[in-house]
Write an enzyme that holds these catalytic residues in place. Structure first.
Site, PDB file in Angstrom:
ATOM      1  N   ASP A   1      34.334  38.504  47.385  1.00  0.00           N
ATOM      2  CA  ASP A   1      34.951  39.529  48.224  1.00  0.00           C
ATOM      3  C   ASP A   1      35.528  38.950  49.504  1.00  0.00           C
ATOM      4  O   ASP A   1      36.505  39.461  50.047  1.00  0.00           O
ATOM      5  CB  ASP A   1      33.944  40.641  48.540  1.00  0.00           C
ATOM      6  CG  ASP A   1      33.808  41.557  47.340  1.00  0.00           C
ATOM      7  OD1 ASP A   1      33.044  41.206  46.419  1.00  0.00           O
ATOM      8  OD2 ASP A   1      34.507  42.586  47.294  1.00  0.00           O
TER       9      ASP A   1
ATOM     10  N   ARG B   1      38.281  49.579  43.487  1.00  0.00           N
ATOM     11  CA  ARG B   1      37.345  48.586  44.006  1.00  0.00           C
ATOM     12  C   ARG B   1      37.715  47.208  43.473  1.00  0.00           C
ATOM     13  O   ARG B   1      38.572  47.084  42.610  1.00  0.00           O
ATOM     14  CB  ARG B   1      35.914  48.933  43.587  1.00  0.00           C
ATOM     15  CG  ARG B   1      35.804  49.304  42.103  1.00  0.00           C
ATOM     16  CD  ARG B   1      34.478  49.034  41.508  1.00  0.00           C
ATOM     17  NE  ARG B   1      34.263  47.601  41.357  1.00  0.00           N
ATOM     18  CZ  ARG B   1      34.799  46.844  40.390  1.00  0.00           C
ATOM     19  NH1 ARG B   1      35.588  47.346  39.479  1.00  0.00           N
ATOM     20  NH2 ARG B   1      34.552  45.542  40.336  1.00  0.00           N
ATOM     21  N   GLY B   2      37.024  46.173  43.993  1.00  0.00           N
ATOM     22  CA  GLY B   2      37.282  44.811  43.565  1.00  0.00           C
ATOM     23  C   GLY B   2      38.285  44.166  44.502  1.00  0.00           C
ATOM     24  O   GLY B   2      39.330  44.737  44.808  1.00  0.00           O
TER      25      GLY B   2
ATOM     26  N   LYS C   1      29.354  40.650  45.548  1.00  0.00           N
ATOM     27  CA  LYS C   1      28.435  41.719  45.155  1.00  0.00           C
ATOM     28  C   LYS C   1      26.972  41.300  45.311  1.00  0.00           C
ATOM     29  O   LYS C   1      26.600  40.181  44.960  1.00  0.00           O
ATOM     30  CB  LYS C   1      28.721  42.081  43.696  1.00  0.00           C
ATOM     31  CG  LYS C   1      27.793  43.095  43.057  1.00  0.00           C
ATOM     32  CD  LYS C   1      27.845  44.441  43.739  1.00  0.00           C
ATOM     33  CE  LYS C   1      29.255  44.962  43.792  1.00  0.00           C
ATOM     34  NZ  LYS C   1      29.580  45.641  45.029  1.00  0.00           N
TER      35      LYS C   1
END
Lengths: 330, 330
Positions: B239, B50-51, B250
């Site tokens: 993101d 993720r990220g 987020k």
């Protein structure tokens, strides 16, 4: 008047305060029997019993328990009042029962043995009066608060303010229930309310029981729902309202108030007048409880204030049993 | 350049992408070996990896994996790009490796068997270039971002933006590390970042390893820390950054931006340019992933948007490897 969350029992072997253990809900409905003030103070600290109005009852019935059990009543009232620092109702409830006890004790000073029994009864009667007044306040709050709710309302709430914290149907939750019964409630957003999840554990459970449409959200998702136009108003309870209207409530409430102002949404605080503390001039004078970081993470360092303070300037209205105060700030 | 969180392995029985399973941190450091694109797509969806920057690597190495394994490469790139909708880097990384593959494949069209092998190598080389560029971007970001950090800074951050999401030291986290090394960091507040706790699980873990003073807080406690004057700036990752500077990140990031504006605190977004999507005009055009409500509560109804959008007007500056863009809004 006994509530579901806190009951006075008087069996032959001596009275007790019986608490619904809110730390175990919704998984288990278990009850904790406190036969002395020390165990009640411990239960208050561990949040077995919680919520401002109910803490008023806990304080009052705790003093009655001390009187019936022959404990030092003034010392018990002090210990109860200090069990948690932020909610005004705790020391208020303990103080009311203590005053009733002391007045009866003084009046009956010439016949000490009997006077002790009479004073204990006076404390218990006062505790029951506190509960009855809270139930009546809840009903009046619901009636007043309903006037603030539009048709097809989408309401956002935080923490838990229902029958679990009240001798009636609660504070903010009582307004939500009234709106639902009046057919005005289209959606209820329930902040999960970290760290102890009073929203997703307790409020969602009460809503499910009441058949009210709702959705739990992460606390940090409230802002984007507001930005998307999916929230019409925010309704919360209060733990202490200062003389100037500044309000301490569960951590995250101030955050919601700032977000509501940014999105031009009304922000309502709902509480019985027992939550108003005229001896606290402003929010800066309200002690904020810091709880163990273990409630957030047991592995890393954490900072865990249990409450925050919302300035009166960010509160659209405060609803009590006496009506709607709007504007709040002078 | 292989990262800790994502590695390319080429054993005799065929290559694989090996992922550090971030869903199990910090309790367990386990690795998941993906030998086909389907398992990598599944791992991306479950947040094993993720990220935003790391998703760029996952997309690129995933395409290389498809080429080496003889899967349909264009189809694989499409599946990878769709594995999660919000982060721009995922489709960008997959697209870069696909383009390298297709160019090599076209050039070698006359000798198909060998051309397939050459094209696979080109895809892998491009994936490695993506990783190398990300590591370089992280270092440049840290250098640029440090200029924004004052002495004795108390920084608040959200989610996880460190070495777990990067071929370098991360995005926002890289600036925090640089500030720490420069002796400028007095305190770091780490939002726990509900529902999946990337702050208290991953960021706190990275901070502990790096020996950086920090404290985890409930997301909803950020506001009261700001009001108490205990925060100097807010630093987050991104993101996807739309062409106009609106930024998806987020869930809870937008909330922090509103709170920062209310408290007149600088709010910085930190990302490599691979996160900027010029084909997305504004934040309204960014698809927001809705994840299962089970991440919040398995017992009650929940709504769980994984991201929110912060308008450019609330962002003080955006830091990329090319420098500090301030103001952000035109």
């Amino acid at each position: 008047v006994d509530t579901w969350a806190l009951r006075w029992l008087d069996p032959p072997d001596g009275p007790a305060v019986v608490l619904l253990d809110q730390t175990r809900l919704p998984a288990e409905e278990t009850y904790l029997t406190c036969t002395d003030v020390a165990s009640l103070v411990d239960a208050i600290g561990r949040l077995v019993v919680r919520g401002a109005p109910l803490l008023g009852l806990a304080g009052a019935f705790g003093v009655a328990l001390a009187a019936y059990r022959g404990e030092d009543v003034a010392q018990a009232a002090d210990a109860l009042a200090r069990a948690r620092p932020t909610a005004a109702n705790l020391s208020w409830g303990a103080g009311r029962a203590l005053a009733a006890y002391q007045a009866a004790r003084w009046n009956g000073a010439t016949t000490p043995l009997n006077a002790e029994r009479i004073a204990g009864r006076a404390a218990l009667a006062e505790a029951r009066a506190v509960a009855a007044e809270d139930a009546a306040a809840s009903a009046a709050i619901a009636a007043h608060g309903l006037s603030l709710v539009q048709e097809q309302a989408r309401i956002l709430t935080h923490c838990n303010t229902g029958a679990l914290v009240s001798a009636g149907e609660g504070t903010a939750f009582a307004i939500i229930l009234a709106a639902h019964r009046a057919g005005r409630l289209a959606q209820l957003w329930v902040d999960e309310t970290r760290p102890l999840l009073q929203g997703s554990r307790l409020t969602a459970w009460e809503l499910e029981t009441a058949g009210i449409p709702h959705a739990v959200i992460a606390d940090s998702a409230a802002a984007s729902l507001m930005a998307a136009g999916e929230v019409d108003c925010i309704v919360t309870g209060a733990d202490r309202i200062a003389a100037n209207g500044d309000t301490a409530n569960k951590i995250g409430t101030y955050s919601l108030a700032v977000l509501a102002a940014h999105h031009e949404l009304p922000f309502y605080v709902v509480a019985p007048t027992s939550t108003i503390d005229p001896e606290t001039p402003t929010g800066a004078d309200i002690p904020i409880e810091e709880r163990s970081g273990d409630e957030l993470t047991t592995r890393f360092v954490a900072r865990n204030p249990a409450f925050d303070v919302t300035p009166a300037s960010l509160i659209t209205a405060i609803v009590t049993e006496h009506g709607v105060r709007q504007p709040v700030a002078p």
